[in-house]
Motif scaffolding. Sequence first.
Motif, PDB file in Angstrom:
ATOM      1  N   LEU A   1      31.056  -9.105 -14.686  1.00 27.56           N
ATOM      2  CA  LEU A   1      29.604  -9.344 -14.744  1.00 27.56           C
ATOM      3  C   LEU A   1      29.339 -10.816 -15.080  1.00 27.56           C
ATOM      4  O   LEU A   1      28.439 -11.454 -14.539  1.00 27.56           O
ATOM      5  CB  LEU A   1      28.942  -8.429 -15.789  1.00 27.56           C
ATOM      6  CG  LEU A   1      28.804  -6.955 -15.406  1.00 27.56           C
ATOM      7  CD1 LEU A   1      28.399  -6.118 -16.618  1.00 27.56           C
ATOM      8  CD2 LEU A   1      27.796  -6.773 -14.270  1.00 27.56           C
ATOM      9  N   HIS A   2      30.169 -11.364 -15.979  1.00 27.63           N
ATOM     10  CA  HIS A   2      30.053 -12.764 -16.393  1.00 27.63           C
ATOM     11  C   HIS A   2      30.312 -13.712 -15.203  1.00 27.63           C
ATOM     12  O   HIS A   2      29.480 -14.557 -14.876  1.00 27.63           O
ATOM     13  CB  HIS A   2      31.049 -13.021 -17.527  1.00 27.63           C
ATOM     14  CG  HIS A   2      31.067 -14.430 -18.038  1.00 27.63           C
ATOM     15  ND1 HIS A   2      30.518 -14.779 -19.244  1.00 27.63           N
ATOM     16  CD2 HIS A   2      31.569 -15.593 -17.512  1.00 27.63           C
ATOM     17  CE1 HIS A   2      30.654 -16.092 -19.443  1.00 27.63           C
ATOM     18  NE2 HIS A   2      31.308 -16.607 -18.405  1.00 27.63           N
ATOM     19  N   GLU A   3      31.452 -13.540 -14.557  1.00 34.02           N
ATOM     20  CA  GLU A   3      31.808 -14.470 -13.473  1.00 34.02           C
ATOM     21  C   GLU A   3      30.822 -14.376 -12.310  1.00 34.02           C
ATOM     22  O   GLU A   3      30.479 -15.376 -11.692  1.00 34.02           O
ATOM     23  CB  GLU A   3      33.247 -14.217 -12.984  1.00 34.02           C
ATOM     24  CG  GLU A   3      34.336 -14.419 -14.045  1.00 34.02           C
ATOM     25  CD  GLU A   3      34.285 -15.780 -14.751  1.00 34.02           C
ATOM     26  OE1 GLU A   3      33.756 -16.745 -14.169  1.00 34.02           O
ATOM     27  OE2 GLU A   3      34.746 -15.854 -15.906  1.00 34.02           O
TER      28      GLU A   3
ATOM     29  N   THR B   1      24.529 -22.384 -17.198  1.00 34.81           N
ATOM     30  CA  THR B   1      25.312 -21.424 -16.395  1.00 34.81           C
ATOM     31  C   THR B   1      26.106 -20.479 -17.300  1.00 34.81           C
ATOM     32  O   THR B   1      26.210 -19.271 -17.030  1.00 34.81           O
ATOM     33  CB  THR B   1      26.217 -22.115 -15.348  1.00 34.81           C
ATOM     34  OG1 THR B   1      26.831 -21.106 -14.538  1.00 34.81           O
ATOM     35  CG2 THR B   1      27.308 -22.968 -15.982  1.00 34.81           C
ATOM     36  N   GLU B   2      26.628 -20.990 -18.431  1.00 36.13           N
ATOM     37  CA  GLU B   2      27.285 -20.064 -19.375  1.00 36.13           C
ATOM     38  C   GLU B   2      26.257 -19.056 -19.892  1.00 36.13           C
ATOM     39  O   GLU B   2      26.550 -17.878 -20.078  1.00 36.13           O
ATOM     40  CB  GLU B   2      27.922 -20.822 -20.538  1.00 36.13           C
ATOM     41  CG  GLU B   2      29.228 -21.542 -20.203  1.00 36.13           C
ATOM     42  CD  GLU B   2      30.292 -20.654 -19.587  1.00 36.13           C
ATOM     43  OE1 GLU B   2      30.291 -19.431 -19.836  1.00 36.13           O
ATOM     44  OE2 GLU B   2      31.126 -21.179 -18.836  1.00 36.13           O
ATOM     45  N   GLY B   3      25.042 -19.534 -20.128  1.00 34.79           N
ATOM     46  CA  GLY B   3      23.981 -18.654 -20.619  1.00 34.79           C
ATOM     47  C   GLY B   3      23.696 -17.517 -19.640  1.00 34.79           C
ATOM     48  O   GLY B   3      23.649 -16.340 -20.031  1.00 34.79           O
ATOM     49  N   VAL B   4      23.528 -17.844 -18.358  1.00 35.47           N
ATOM     50  CA  VAL B   4      23.244 -16.816 -17.361  1.00 35.47           C
ATOM     51  C   VAL B   4      24.397 -15.815 -17.288  1.00 35.47           C
ATOM     52  O   VAL B   4      24.194 -14.592 -17.250  1.00 35.47           O
ATOM     53  CB  VAL B   4      22.984 -17.463 -15.969  1.00 35.47           C
ATOM     54  CG1 VAL B   4      23.018 -16.417 -14.873  1.00 35.47           C
ATOM     55  CG2 VAL B   4      21.656 -18.217 -15.985  1.00 35.47           C
ATOM     56  N   ALA B   5      25.619 -16.328 -17.293  1.00 40.48           N
ATOM     57  CA  ALA B   5      26.791 -15.447 -17.228  1.00 40.48           C
ATOM     58  C   ALA B   5      26.797 -14.482 -18.415  1.00 40.48           C
ATOM     59  O   ALA B   5      27.069 -13.291 -18.279  1.00 40.48           O
ATOM     60  CB  ALA B   5      28.072 -16.286 -17.195  1.00 40.48           C
ATOM     61  N   MET B   6      26.446 -14.995 -19.602  1.00 39.52           N
ATOM     62  CA  MET B   6      26.462 -14.156 -20.806  1.00 39.52           C
ATOM     63  C   MET B   6      25.286 -13.181 -20.829  1.00 39.52           C
ATOM     64  O   MET B   6      25.386 -12.077 -21.373  1.00 39.52           O
ATOM     65  CB  MET B   6      26.485 -15.046 -22.049  1.00 39.52           C
ATOM     66  CG  MET B   6      27.797 -15.835 -22.095  1.00 39.52           C
ATOM     67  SD  MET B   6      28.119 -16.809 -23.576  1.00 39.52           S
ATOM     68  CE  MET B   6      27.140 -18.234 -23.328  1.00 39.52           C
TER      69      MET B   6
ATOM     70  N   GLY C   1      27.766 -13.658 -12.640  1.00 34.66           N
ATOM     71  CA  GLY C   1      26.570 -14.358 -13.132  1.00 34.66           C
ATOM     72  C   GLY C   1      26.647 -15.839 -12.769  1.00 34.66           C
ATOM     73  O   GLY C   1      25.681 -16.429 -12.280  1.00 34.66           O
ATOM     74  N   HIS C   2      27.839 -16.444 -12.990  1.00 35.23           N
ATOM     75  CA  HIS C   2      28.036 -17.825 -12.530  1.00 35.23           C
ATOM     76  C   HIS C   2      27.850 -17.897 -11.011  1.00 35.23           C
ATOM     77  O   HIS C   2      27.269 -18.845 -10.495  1.00 35.23           O
ATOM     78  CB  HIS C   2      29.463 -18.305 -12.845  1.00 35.23           C
ATOM     79  CG  HIS C   2      29.724 -18.607 -14.288  1.00 35.23           C
ATOM     80  ND1 HIS C   2      28.958 -19.481 -15.019  1.00 35.23           N
ATOM     81  CD2 HIS C   2      30.690 -18.173 -15.134  1.00 35.23           C
ATOM     82  CE1 HIS C   2      29.446 -19.568 -16.255  1.00 35.23           C
ATOM     83  NE2 HIS C   2      30.489 -18.774 -16.357  1.00 35.23           N
ATOM     84  N   ALA C   3      28.384 -16.889 -10.316  1.00 36.09           N
ATOM     85  CA  ALA C   3      28.371 -16.927  -8.842  1.00 36.09           C
ATOM     86  C   ALA C   3      26.951 -16.925  -8.263  1.00 36.09           C
ATOM     87  O   ALA C   3      26.668 -17.632  -7.302  1.00 36.09           O
ATOM     88  CB  ALA C   3      29.175 -15.751  -8.275  1.00 36.09           C
TER      89      ALA C   3
HETATM   90 ZN   LIG Z   1      31.729 -18.677 -18.100  1.00 39.64          ZN
END
Ligand SMILES: [Zn+2]
Length: 549
Positions: A336-338, A366-371, A340-342
């Motif tokens: 789900l995290h990766e 981008t880390e925020g969206v992934a999390m 999110g980056h995608a």
């Molecule tokens: Zn990340």
Amino acid sequence: MSATVTEASPEATDRAKTIVAAHEAKIRPLDIAAGKAWWAANITGKDEDFKKKEEIQNKLDAALADKDTFADLKALKELKDKGQIDDKIIARAIEVLYLTYLPKQIDPELLKKITAKENAVEQKFNTFRAVVDDKKMTASEVAKVLKESKDSAARRKVWEAGKKVGGDVAADLKELVKLRNEAAKQLGFKTYHALQLYLNEQDGDELLKLFDDLDTLTREPFIKAKAEIDEKLAAACGVKVADLMPWHYHDPFFQESPGVFDVNLDDVYAKADLVQLCEKFYDGIGLPVGRVLAASDLKEKDGKSPHAFCTDIDRDGDVRVLANIKSTEYWMSTMLHELGHAVYSSLNIPQSVPYVLRGEAHILTTEGVAMQFQKFSKSSAWLEQMGVKLADPKAFDATASKMLRNELLIFSRWCQVMLRFEQGMYENPEQDLGKLWWELVEKYQLVKKPAGRSAPDYGSKIHICVAPVYYHNYMMGQLFASQVHRALAKQVYDAAPGSVLYVGDKKVGKFMTEKVFAPGRTMTWRELTKFATGEPLSPKAFAADFGGK
Ligand SMILES: [Zn+2]
């Protein structure tokens, strides 16, 4: 705004457009080649692929070190700061290019010394083994003892043995800090810490204020969560809570939540098709990932990197995820995290955004969206809406929500230590760094310094040596994740944040695309946070997630 208003200069704008176009023509093919080589090296693990990757990286670095281009960029940045470039997007591109070329302007001899020291330190970490009773232990054997042993003396031995690497690298690290500071001074900065923050469009005083606020808002929830954990840790080892020491936690730094709760979250995922669940979820919210999954490499293989990452190869839709999926909660949350980056990539940033700016606004966004997306793997309500049956949803939630809360609170305290230690270390590398380290650990993590200990324990954290001044971005990403989720819950659903699960709702993708993805890097992280949530970045939403004041 300055008092004097400068006229925009069409000539300056034209010069800026030319240099932005020239950069794209020269760098884009190298970027793509570097991205493909990096991907190949991580898939095969072959020396020849790593060599190729290094060759292209060197070419790229040489291009960005170009003195004439930098002189032009510097002049244009000054014109931009005076308001002479009237095209806002081009002005932003000049700022971003200036920040890209600036760190490559260090004296090549000094740069060589830094790289050599970094490599030496990294090698010491790679070859280090904890030695207990004359027996060498692997990293996973150390981890196993810290996770499972109920014997305080055995835990202490392993913990102390693992910290020895700090002593091995301490002299090198001190030298490295001095070299990095020297490089920063060449570029006109007081310390390397200040330089790194400048390159990331951040400010030391502002950051400390943000982390002070975060400290105030999370202290009580952290104390509560830690008390519950401490009680279980003490009981497991048959000691009093007051006698808990650093080696009683389940990892060497107390940066993760110790596994002290009952329900195994992996059971739910044992028979689930993780990739299919992810595809269904992201398609459902209007951010399809079929193209990403088709280009990705998701299963374990010999020689392949054991980690997970996402990469946008060409900023033209070739976005890929590397993973090593197993049917566990960890891998559900990681996928789900990766992804999110995608979805926060050239897939959803329009081609009208110039190449230079066609990426995330900042590493923290981008880390925020992934999390933001990652958290759903720990929600029984989300799982049920996704069609996954749970034997006992209540038991799952009781454990999962506690785990999530503990993870985030513990991590936030650990980030306090990292940020403040690094700032202090670069400001005065000659001070007693061990003392500074333990003062911060005691103050923010509430973990006791062992009596009489004077080893350079900070040195055993590899990030301090080889990934400097970076950690705080993860924490800021968490703040961003909570703040965006709250804004989305309010604007799209007008509902309580905890009840909003996104499943099957294309309005979610529309909100994220319009408010977060589409601007790319045309906005700074500050502007984007304001644009997406109506407020500057703050710890309020994050703290509210844990019932902080
Ligand atoms: Zn990340």
